[in-house]
Design a protein around this motif. Structure first.
Motif, PDB file in Angstrom:
ATOM      1  N   SER A 185     -11.142   9.485 -13.579  1.00 33.38           N
ATOM      2  CA  SER A 185     -10.508   9.403 -14.899  1.00 33.38           C
ATOM      3  C   SER A 185     -10.355  10.771 -15.546  1.00 33.38           C
ATOM      4  O   SER A 185     -11.095  11.716 -15.246  1.00 33.38           O
ATOM      5  CB  SER A 185     -11.325   8.496 -15.821  1.00 33.38           C
ATOM      6  OG  SER A 185     -12.623   9.013 -16.012  1.00 33.38           O
ATOM      7  N   THR A 203      -4.846  11.304 -13.211  1.00 35.78           N
ATOM      8  CA  THR A 203      -4.004  10.152 -13.531  1.00 35.78           C
ATOM      9  C   THR A 203      -2.530  10.370 -13.212  1.00 35.78           C
ATOM     10  O   THR A 203      -1.742   9.428 -13.302  1.00 35.78           O
ATOM     11  CB  THR A 203      -4.121   9.819 -15.027  1.00 35.78           C
ATOM     12  OG1 THR A 203      -3.693  10.972 -15.795  1.00 35.78           O
ATOM     13  CG2 THR A 203      -5.561   9.482 -15.407  1.00 35.78           C
ATOM     14  N   LYS A 242      -4.001   4.566 -14.307  1.00 38.54           N
ATOM     15  CA  LYS A 242      -4.711   4.367 -13.042  1.00 38.54           C
ATOM     16  C   LYS A 242      -4.229   3.135 -12.278  1.00 38.54           C
ATOM     17  O   LYS A 242      -4.379   3.056 -11.067  1.00 38.54           O
ATOM     18  CB  LYS A 242      -6.212   4.229 -13.291  1.00 38.54           C
ATOM     19  CG  LYS A 242      -6.874   5.457 -13.859  1.00 38.54           C
ATOM     20  CD  LYS A 242      -6.800   6.646 -12.907  1.00 38.54           C
ATOM     21  CE  LYS A 242      -7.656   6.470 -11.673  1.00 38.54           C
ATOM     22  NZ  LYS A 242      -7.662   7.683 -10.816  1.00 38.54           N
ATOM     23  N   ASN A 280      -6.618   5.916 -19.617  1.00 41.89           N
ATOM     24  CA  ASN A 280      -7.672   5.458 -18.719  1.00 41.89           C
ATOM     25  C   ASN A 280      -7.898   3.969 -18.968  1.00 41.89           C
ATOM     26  O   ASN A 280      -7.700   3.496 -20.091  1.00 41.89           O
ATOM     27  CB  ASN A 280      -8.989   6.197 -18.966  1.00 41.89           C
ATOM     28  CG  ASN A 280      -9.072   7.510 -18.231  1.00 41.89           C
ATOM     29  OD1 ASN A 280      -8.574   7.650 -17.118  1.00 41.89           O
ATOM     30  ND2 ASN A 280      -9.710   8.487 -18.849  1.00 41.89           N
ATOM     31  N   VAL A 284     -14.974   4.312 -14.607  1.00 41.59           N
ATOM     32  CA  VAL A 284     -13.716   3.564 -14.706  1.00 41.59           C
ATOM     33  C   VAL A 284     -13.969   2.107 -14.365  1.00 41.59           C
ATOM     34  O   VAL A 284     -14.470   1.801 -13.288  1.00 41.59           O
ATOM     35  CB  VAL A 284     -12.658   4.142 -13.742  1.00 41.59           C
ATOM     36  CG1 VAL A 284     -11.366   3.338 -13.834  1.00 41.59           C
ATOM     37  CG2 VAL A 284     -12.388   5.602 -14.042  1.00 41.59           C
ATOM     38  N   THR A 313      -9.379   8.998 -24.510  1.00 42.43           N
ATOM     39  CA  THR A 313      -8.603   8.055 -23.718  1.00 42.43           C
ATOM     40  C   THR A 313      -8.918   6.616 -24.136  1.00 42.43           C
ATOM     41  O   THR A 313      -8.035   5.765 -24.168  1.00 42.43           O
ATOM     42  CB  THR A 313      -8.875   8.252 -22.223  1.00 42.43           C
ATOM     43  OG1 THR A 313     -10.288   8.219 -21.991  1.00 42.43           O
ATOM     44  CG2 THR A 313      -8.325   9.589 -21.748  1.00 42.43           C
TER      45      THR A 313
END
Length: 380
Positions: free
Chosen positions: A91, A126, A172, A202, A260, A304
């Motif tokens: 991330s 990303t 992602k 994210n 993540v 994020t």
């Protein structure tokens, strides 16, 4: 001993070590061992390195000039996992993203335009683009260190950096709503918990504070001390990781995808006392939220995650809309109450057919500062 040039910077409410890619070994497989020693891992106290024992103070950023058209700088963020021999590159870090353009200006990596230089960046975690406006000091012709911008969680003021995440949806997973739903129901230990899972800059899974036995005004130390709640939040995070394809099961999510997605909880606007002892009034915010980052409650709010929360507030059928109601027409900003105060986030949204959202960008106000530069030494 091996040695590497390094700059230690604060970006927003995070800090870490920034490296020119050309100063690191060409083989990136060698990087993890370097970065672990830089931060002092795996010792959770990090006594033999630069780490600050929490995720927000354990950032690594590798930066290089881009050969791509309309891109000045490319960068990769590494999250050193405190207490482990692990660096996670899954991330981006929105706060350290604010440090990157200031660093690039100070290091002479981009042409200077006065009074404001726009640094066009590509995040390699990303593959998303970010433009940041950097104020230039007319006396030094470099990044303006001084200014009147104050962000919650940082003492004093500094020059304003406006960080604009361009087309951040699906960073992602390729989708704003990775499961295809605005509202999911997660089954955790026989309980059904409503959640919104979305991916803006994210991935994030968001639940109501009351559904996990919290008020939403807790400070990080309170959340971290509640082992039962922490375990439940990790199970929620793991369940979302499985749904998004980041992990096979809950154990795999904890072991191999700790950063993540992130998990957050929220409540309606409510007054509370922040970590500095200041009163934050309900009228200053649109919702109150807390975010868990690598098993610990963040002392502010990851940028994020703030982007995801702000967009979720406008998603029809999301847990925020279901709980707090639809946002008033014409609203262009969401004010998030967090442990260090209030953050204002500016989503640029366009409603498409059937109410679907096109997230053109999300902008946030940040500051950054070079704390130290020099040479870092590690064992061979």
């Amino acid at each position: 001993m091996r040695k590497f040039p390094v700059v230690y910077m604060r970006g927003g409410t995070s800090k870490g070590c920034l490296f020119h890619r050309e100063d690191l070994p060409e083989d990136s497989k060698e990087w993890d061992e370097i970065f672990l020693q830089v931060m002092g891992n795996p010792d959770p106290k990090q006594m033999d390195g630069m780490g600050g024992t929490v995720s927000s103070n354990n950032k690594i950023v590798i930066i290089w000039k881009s050969a791509l058209p309309n891109v000045d700088i490319e960068y990769l963020v590494g999250q050193v996992i405190v207490g482990k021999k692990q660096v996670d590159y899954k991330s981006n870090c929105g706060n350290m993203t604010a440090a990157v353009p200031a660093y690039a200006v100070e290091e002479g990596m981009v042409p200077i335009v006065e009074p404001v230089t726009t640094v066009r960046m590509l995040n390699k975690n990303t593959d998303k683009y970010i433009n940041v406006t950097v104020p230039i000091d007319p006396r030094t012709h470099t990044f303006a260190q001084e200014g009147d911008c104050h962000i919650a969680g940082i003492d004093g003021t500094a020059a304003e950096l406006k960080v604009n995440f361009l087309d951040p949806a699906g960073a992602k997973t390729g989708k704003l709503l990775p499961t295809g739903k605005a509202l999911d129901v997660l089954e955790i230990d026989g309980r059904k918990i409503e959640a919104t899972i979305l991916d803006v800059s994210n991935p994030l899974v968001l639940v109501r504070a009351e559904d996990v036995g919290l008020q939403g005004t807790e400070l990080p130390a309170q959340v971290d001390a509640d082992k039962e709640v922490s375990a439940l939040l990790e199970k929620i995070r793991g369940a979302a990781a499985v749904k998004m394809g980041f992990a096979r099961d809950l154990e795999d999510a904890t072991a191999h995808s700790p950063a993540v997605p992130k998990v957050g909880f929220f409540t309606a606007p409510v007054s509370y006392t922040d970590i500095a002892g200041n009163q934050v009034d309900a009228g200053q915010m649109d919702l109150c939220a807390r975010v868990i980052s690598v098993f610990k409650c963040h002392k502010a709010c990851p940028l994020t995650a703030a982007s995801s929360i702000a967009v979720a507030a406008f998603v029809q059928g999301s847990i925020i809309e279901k709980t707090l109601g639809r946002q008033t027409e014409g609203r262009q900003a969401i004010r998030l109450g967090h442990p260090s105060g209030v953050m204002t986030v500016y989503p640029d949204l366009e409603v498409r057919e059937e109410g679907n959202l096109d997230v053109k960008g999300v902008a946030v106000q940040r500051t950054a500062r070079r704390i130290m530069d020099g040479t870092i030494y590690i064992r061979k």
